[in-house]
Design a protein around this motif. Structure first.
Motif, short mmCIF file in Angstrom:
data_model
loop_
_atom_site.label_atom_id
_atom_site.label_comp_id
_atom_site.label_asym_id
_atom_site.label_seq_id
_atom_site.Cartn_x
_atom_site.Cartn_y
_atom_site.Cartn_z
N GLU A 229 0.66 -1.16 0.00
CA GLU A 229 0.05 -0.14 0.01
C GLU A 229 0.93 1.25 0.03
OE1 GLU A 229 -2.83 0.19 3.13
OE2 GLU A 229 -3.70 -1.84 2.28
N MET A 230 2.02 1.32 0.72
CA MET A 230 2.78 2.47 0.80
C MET A 230 3.72 2.75 0.06
SD MET A 230 3.10 2.04 5.07
CE MET A 230 4.04 3.89 5.36
N PHE A 231 4.22 1.65 -0.77
CA PHE A 231 5.21 2.02 -1.77
C PHE A 231 4.51 2.40 -3.04
CE2 PHE A 231 8.10 0.85 -5.13
CZ PHE A 231 9.47 1.76 -4.65
N MET B 34 8.93 5.55 3.71
CA MET B 34 8.20 5.87 2.54
C MET B 34 8.14 7.34 2.12
SD MET B 34 7.59 2.83 1.21
CE MET B 34 8.05 1.36 1.49
N ASP B 35 8.03 8.03 3.24
CA ASP B 35 7.71 9.46 2.99
C ASP B 35 9.22 10.02 2.28
OD1 ASP B 35 5.25 9.58 4.25
OD2 ASP B 35 6.07 10.41 6.11
N GLU B 36 10.22 9.60 3.08
CA GLU B 36 11.65 10.10 2.37
C GLU B 36 11.66 9.64 0.83
OE1 GLU B 36 13.68 11.79 4.02
OE2 GLU B 36 15.69 11.54 3.35
N ILE B 37 11.17 8.51 0.54
CA ILE B 37 11.26 7.87 -0.95
C ILE B 37 10.26 8.79 -1.79
CG2 ILE B 37 10.87 5.89 -2.39
CD1 ILE B 37 12.25 4.31 -0.14
N LYS B 38 9.11 8.72 -1.37
CA LYS B 38 8.15 9.58 -2.11
C LYS B 38 8.50 10.91 -2.21
CE LYS B 38 4.16 6.94 -0.50
NZ LYS B 38 3.19 7.07 0.64
N ASP B 39 8.92 11.58 -1.09
CA ASP B 39 9.53 13.13 -1.45
C ASP B 39 10.71 13.09 -2.48
OD1 ASP B 39 9.35 15.76 -0.41
OD2 ASP B 39 11.51 15.48 0.28
N CYS B 40 11.63 12.03 -2.61
CA CYS B 40 12.73 11.96 -3.48
C CYS B 40 12.29 11.74 -5.02
CB CYS B 40 13.58 10.92 -3.20
SG CYS B 40 14.65 10.94 -1.79
N ILE B 41 10.95 10.99 -5.06
CA ILE B 41 10.46 10.40 -6.29
C ILE B 41 9.75 12.06 -6.63
CG2 ILE B 41 8.43 9.44 -7.34
CD1 ILE B 41 9.04 6.86 -5.67
N ILE C 126 8.46 7.09 -15.04
CA ILE C 126 9.42 6.11 -14.64
C ILE C 126 8.49 5.13 -13.81
CG2 ILE C 126 11.29 5.51 -13.11
CD1 ILE C 126 12.85 7.72 -14.12
N THR C 127 8.64 3.65 -14.01
CA THR C 127 8.12 2.84 -12.91
C THR C 127 9.00 2.53 -11.77
OG1 THR C 127 7.27 1.55 -14.64
CG2 THR C 127 7.55 0.30 -12.69
N PHE C 128 8.50 2.77 -10.53
CA PHE C 128 9.59 2.41 -9.58
C PHE C 128 9.19 1.05 -8.80
CE2 PHE C 128 9.43 6.90 -10.04
CZ PHE C 128 11.11 7.32 -9.24
N MET C 129 10.29 0.75 -8.27
CA MET C 129 10.40 -0.84 -7.86
C MET C 129 11.13 -0.71 -6.58
SD MET C 129 11.27 -2.54 -11.28
CE MET C 129 12.24 -3.80 -10.74
N CYS C 130 10.95 -1.77 -5.68
CA CYS C 130 11.86 -1.97 -4.46
C CYS C 130 12.09 -3.56 -4.25
CB CYS C 130 11.26 -1.17 -3.27
SG CYS C 130 9.49 -1.96 -2.80
N GLU C 131 12.78 -3.79 -3.39
CA GLU C 131 12.94 -5.48 -3.24
C GLU C 131 13.06 -5.62 -1.66
OE1 GLU C 131 16.96 -5.83 -5.21
OE2 GLU C 131 15.93 -5.48 -7.22
#
Ligand code: PLP
Length: 388
Positions: free
Chosen positions: A38-40, A234-241, A249-254
């Motif tokens: 949900e969050m990513f 997630m906030d940090e990553i969304k901010d960076c995005i 761009i499609t974002f992915m994480c592992e």
């Protein structure tokens, strides 16, 4: 189906196990997966190496995980056996030619990773120049607050990565970028530093990028390693995005650890006490190797049937594993009731990541029994249970 118990104490009471027992929490594993999904803001790939047990994968799938990060034909086959047709990605920068060929031919894998031009040529040759692939260039990132550095072995430097992107693009492949900030990364800033670096690489290459994969590294909670909640990362990553401003761009994480660590505990039994030394039935060659490799201290709960511990007094104990090797000892002492004794049990919490995945058969000891339990391992308001 594994046998189900309401609590870990019920496991101990009913089985009186003299062998180690993994206690899975299906609800916690499902929730961890669904929260992450949900969050990513993109695709969530579960890093299979972290815990490839089919029961674990089942709960993550039930929680909404639909993509799998794999590193070998064996892992790809494991995913496909359990979830036919499910998306697997071959995210290892160094693959045998046979592995590339079978991944592509047998399993229809389209996503591969490189950090050198040689690997790109291998992939081109072994896929018969199939142009319909996404090639991710793995970028080395500076160490930033992780227990493990995963950029020492893999990852191209920025200039090299930019050149590789150009090569990938020139062959007509879709180009992606990926990195891994290091496992058990307790600082959200690690992702920011990496994404800022990615921006420079993209600008320098001039290549149109198909996807960005921010890797794993999301932390678990341990006695000596408290990390901010997932929402902070997630906030940090969304901010960076947002800052990247690349909507196509499609974002992915592992993630590996963050999905599974809190959903499993391990019940061990004390086989002998010698003063302040306890000899238990699992150790660093079994489920507890991360106590050494990651310097992680797992939370513990002592258990006894038919009596209580003296609540007044605790002691620092040295914990030895079952093998005859000198090294089979936990590096840090563990605080337990002073009257703990042979036959009592010690439950280690938050043991879902890199435990059974790394267990060896050394000296004839191999932890494999698995049950499910209904209660969570206690972790309330950021605190583990007090012992004593
Ligand atoms: C190990 C690994 C992961 C998972 O890392 P965690 O720290 O468990 O989240 C993800 N991607 C790659 C490429 C890995 O090697």
């Amino acid at each position: 189906m594994p046998r189900h118990f309401d609590t870990t104490y019920d496991v101990v009471k009913e089985l009186k196990p003299s062998y180690p027992v993994y206690c899975l929490r299906p609800d916690i594993l499902r929730d961890a997966a669904s929260r992450f999904v949900e969050m990513f803001p993109g695709k969530v790939l579960y890093a299979v190496k972290c815990n490839p047990h089919p029961e674990i994968m089942r709960y993550l799938h039930e929680g909404g995980v639909r993509h799998f990060d794999t590193a070998s034909p064996e892992e790809i086959a494991l995913v496909r056996r359990q979830f036919p047709g499910m998306d697997a990605y071959f995210m290892h920068p160094v693959k045998s030619r046979d592995a590339i060929r079978s991944a592509h031919r047998v399993f229809g894998i389209r996503h591969f990773v490189i950090d050198t031009e040689d690997e790109l040529h291998k992939i081109r040759a072994e896929t018969d120049e199939d142009p319909d692939l996404v090639i991710h260039v793995r970028l080395a990132t500076p160490p930033a607050g992780a227990a493990y550095n995963l950029s020492a072995k893999f990852g191209a430097r920025p200039m090299t990565a930019a050149e590789l992107l150009k090569k990938v693009d020139s062959y007509g492949y879709k180009a992606g970028l990926c990195f891994h900030v290091g496992s058990q990364c307790t600082s959200p800033n690690g992702y920011r530093i990496a994404i800022e670096l990615i921006r420079q690489v993209i600008d320098f290459s001039g290549v149109k990028i198909h996807s960005i994969d921010v890797g794993g590294g999301f932390p678990g909670q341990y006695m000596n390693q408290r990390a901010p909640g997932l929402d902070v990362f997630m906030d940090e990553i969304k901010d960076c995005i947002r800052w990247l401003g690349m909507p196509d761009i499609t974002f992915m994480c592992e993630p590996g650890r963050a999905l599974v660590s809190s959903g499993v505990s391990l019940v061990t039994q004390i086989q002998l006490r010698k003063e302040d030394q306890l000899f238990i039935n699992d150790g660093i060659y079994g489920s507890l190797s991360e106590a050494v490799t990651g310097n992680l201290r797992f939370p513990v709960r002592p258990m006894r049937i038919g009596g209580d511990f003296d609540p007044e007094e605790t002691l620092e104990f040295t914990i030895y594993g079952p093998t005859c090797d000198n090294m089979d000892v936990l590096p840090a002492t563990v605080n337990l009731p002073a009257d703990i004794r042979e036959g009592d049990w010690i439950e280690f919490g938050h043991i879902g990541a890199y435990s059974n995945a790394l267990a060896t058969h050394f000296n004839g000891f191999f932890p494999e029994l698995l049950v499910t339990v209904g209660e969570a391992f206690p972790f309330i308001d950021g605190e583990f249970p007090q012992v004593g």
